[in-house]
Design an enzyme around this catalytic site. Sequence first.
Site, short mmCIF file in Angstrom:
data_model
loop_
_atom_site.label_atom_id
_atom_site.label_comp_id
_atom_site.label_asym_id
_atom_site.label_seq_id
_atom_site.Cartn_x
_atom_site.Cartn_y
_atom_site.Cartn_z
N GLU A 267 78.48 134.31 -18.01
CA GLU A 267 77.78 134.20 -19.29
C GLU A 267 78.29 133.04 -20.14
OE1 GLU A 267 77.84 138.11 -21.10
OE2 GLU A 267 76.13 138.75 -19.90
N GLU B 89 73.59 141.88 -13.53
CA GLU B 89 74.14 143.07 -14.21
C GLU B 89 72.96 143.87 -14.74
OE1 GLU B 89 77.14 142.04 -17.10
OE2 GLU B 89 78.07 140.58 -15.76
C1 GLA Z 1 78.22 141.16 -20.03
C2 GLA Z 1 79.31 140.63 -19.12
C3 GLA Z 1 80.08 141.70 -18.42
C4 GLA Z 1 80.30 142.87 -19.32
C5 GLA Z 1 78.99 143.39 -19.81
C6 GLA Z 1 79.15 144.61 -20.68
O1 GLA Z 1 76.96 141.09 -19.56
O2 GLA Z 1 78.85 139.68 -18.20
O3 GLA Z 1 81.31 141.16 -18.01
O4 GLA Z 1 81.08 142.45 -20.38
O5 GLA Z 1 78.37 142.40 -20.57
O6 GLA Z 1 79.77 144.34 -21.88
#
Ligand code: GLA
Length: 676
Positions: free
Chosen positions: A143, A305
């Site tokens: 991210e 995710e």
């Molecule tokens: C993001 C991150 C993960 C985790 C999730 C949940 O999407 O990529 O590492 O932190 O949020 O908080």
Amino acid sequence: MFRFGVDYYPEHWPEARWEIDARLMQEAGFNTARLAEFAWSRLEPSPGRFEFAWLDRAIAILHAQGIQVVLGTPTASPPPWVMALYPDAYRVPESGQAMSYGNRREYCPTHAGYRERSRLITQALAEHYAGHPAVIGWQTDNEFGDRCYCDHCRAAFQGWLQHKYGALGALNEAWGTVFWSHEYSAWAQIPAPLATAAPFGEGSPNPGLALDYYRFMSHQYVAFQREQIDILHNRCPDHFITHNLMGSGYDRLNYFDLAADLDFVSWDNYRRMQWTFQPEVRPSEAALAHATMRGLKHKNFWVMEQQAGAGGWQIVSVAPRPGELQLWAYQSIAHGADAIIFFRWRSARFGTEQYWHGLLDHDGRTGRRYTEIKQMGAEIARVGAQIAGSEVRAEVALLLDYDTRFAFQIQANNPAFHYIAHVHDIFQAFHARNVAVEVVSAQEEFTGYKLLIVPALYVLREETAAAIERFVRQGGAVLVTPRTGVKDETNTIVDMPLPGYLARLCGIEVEEYDSLPAGVSQPLAFTNEDIHIPETLHARIWCDVVRTVDAQVVARYTQDYYANSPAITLNAFGAGHAVYVATFGDAALYTALAGWLLKLAKVEAIATPPAGVEYCVRWQGEQRILFVLNHIAEEQHLALPEPMLNLLTGETIPLSSVDLQPRQVMILAAPSGNGW
Ligand code: GLA
Ligand code: ZN
């Protein structure tokens, strides 16, 4: 192959547990896991000492259960020794105060030392896993985002500007630095726009400087990522490279640029977050995010995710209701995902994300969420191959522009105006009619679409305007909304009537405008009978006062000093049409206009399901796959135009009427496609 799996952190659990985890994953139908994107301290415990044996063992255990692996480069969260080596590598946010150790994303993407460490760990991982039979690809970092305003970034910005403008005179001209005597006589004088960017913050930067800074920071992350990509491509030519982006809401990076270097886009899809406590989840918000992620490369994507349980750091979100996890995952697939990877396997017992719930609870037991996803795994085993690689096809395009987003961050124009909320207000009107929408950039041709939506394209290049004109001339329909064409690419206001380069196409001129206070609105009076108005529709936030040149009036304002002047206009141009909506309505306005716009553009909507049910189509060659998603907790009844095969169960649905259980998903093969 359809990828179905989970984000797994073996380093969080005793090694004795890994076999059990892998077996449970296999039983859930998982074929893929993402690993190691936060494991830097275990992969390189001290400078240059690489320890991959533990990861090798974890991967071997997964592989023995038929699970392949995506590895993350672990650079989103450095171990303490990295930051101790480079105390000046802490990111400096807009406030000007450097971050300190103890969270993640603390690093400056420009810092030469940090970049070197990033290359070294990437190189070591790439060399070690290049020929590994279980490793299929890479996720860069995690991210990307967050601007840095440190001295390294400022110096790099000055170099970037020098490269861009060549001479200081050109920069001074472009930014209009004569205003307030900002004329720079040395590159080193140029500041970073610290603590000045909030709409009502302490002072305001020169808009030209700030826009260039935002572009520069985006470029820095793209460049940081490219260094990793070059190494990975070089060492692991058979592996794919992706990154997990953050959907349509994230606006600090130009995602078109970030995606350009990737083999495909991945993104992180959370529907119930700890800070959004609304009881209802709006399916159109996920749909817009999916369309944005698909549009970045006009290609299917992964969800790296996908929500697996309640979200939470300090606060715990509403628990996903029974059926929601699979419903949201299927919605991702319906909009173009070729992989669903759930975040995360098991809820962590420690660390910031203790309350970010995985498929398994803290105690490692399998419960409701695991059982639900295991059921989905069995279904994916049946339908995955039929779905993978099939395409979403759209006749409606929506132009999303990051220069415009950056420029609105500098000057919001009206405190109630939010670019992506406006985009969503329009998008949801088409989504409600089950019309596929493709997100496009300002740098492409629009031929091939029938309707182009141009929401508040604040920064408009002449070439983009020319491409939009070409599209309409050839028969396309375009919808344009206020604050389009206000700025050129230097963030200078154009020297012509608004909407600037699109005024001729729209057949209007904006004579002046009124930025409305909170809560003030006025009804619109429609003069066009083709538009079905179910209720009173309002102008709010902003009213352009428009003079028609060639266009005809579709609706008028009813109040204030511009009562009776045009609020919506329609212009015939070449073989097509341009519609200008001179105010920012709420969702109801665009909902009322959508049917008319689709008719104007000759786009046929697919059959209308009951409220709360979403239809999406993916095409496998000429075969249509129809996704039917019941987003509400009640049973629904549908009328199908013909008998269809339910791919999830293998049953033919012979009747024209079918019951959908709460949050049930059906994936249907439409034999002839009639009516869809
Ligand atoms: C993001 C991150 C993960 C985790 C999730 C949940 O999407 O990529 O590492 O932190 O949020 O908080
Ligand atoms: Zn920096």
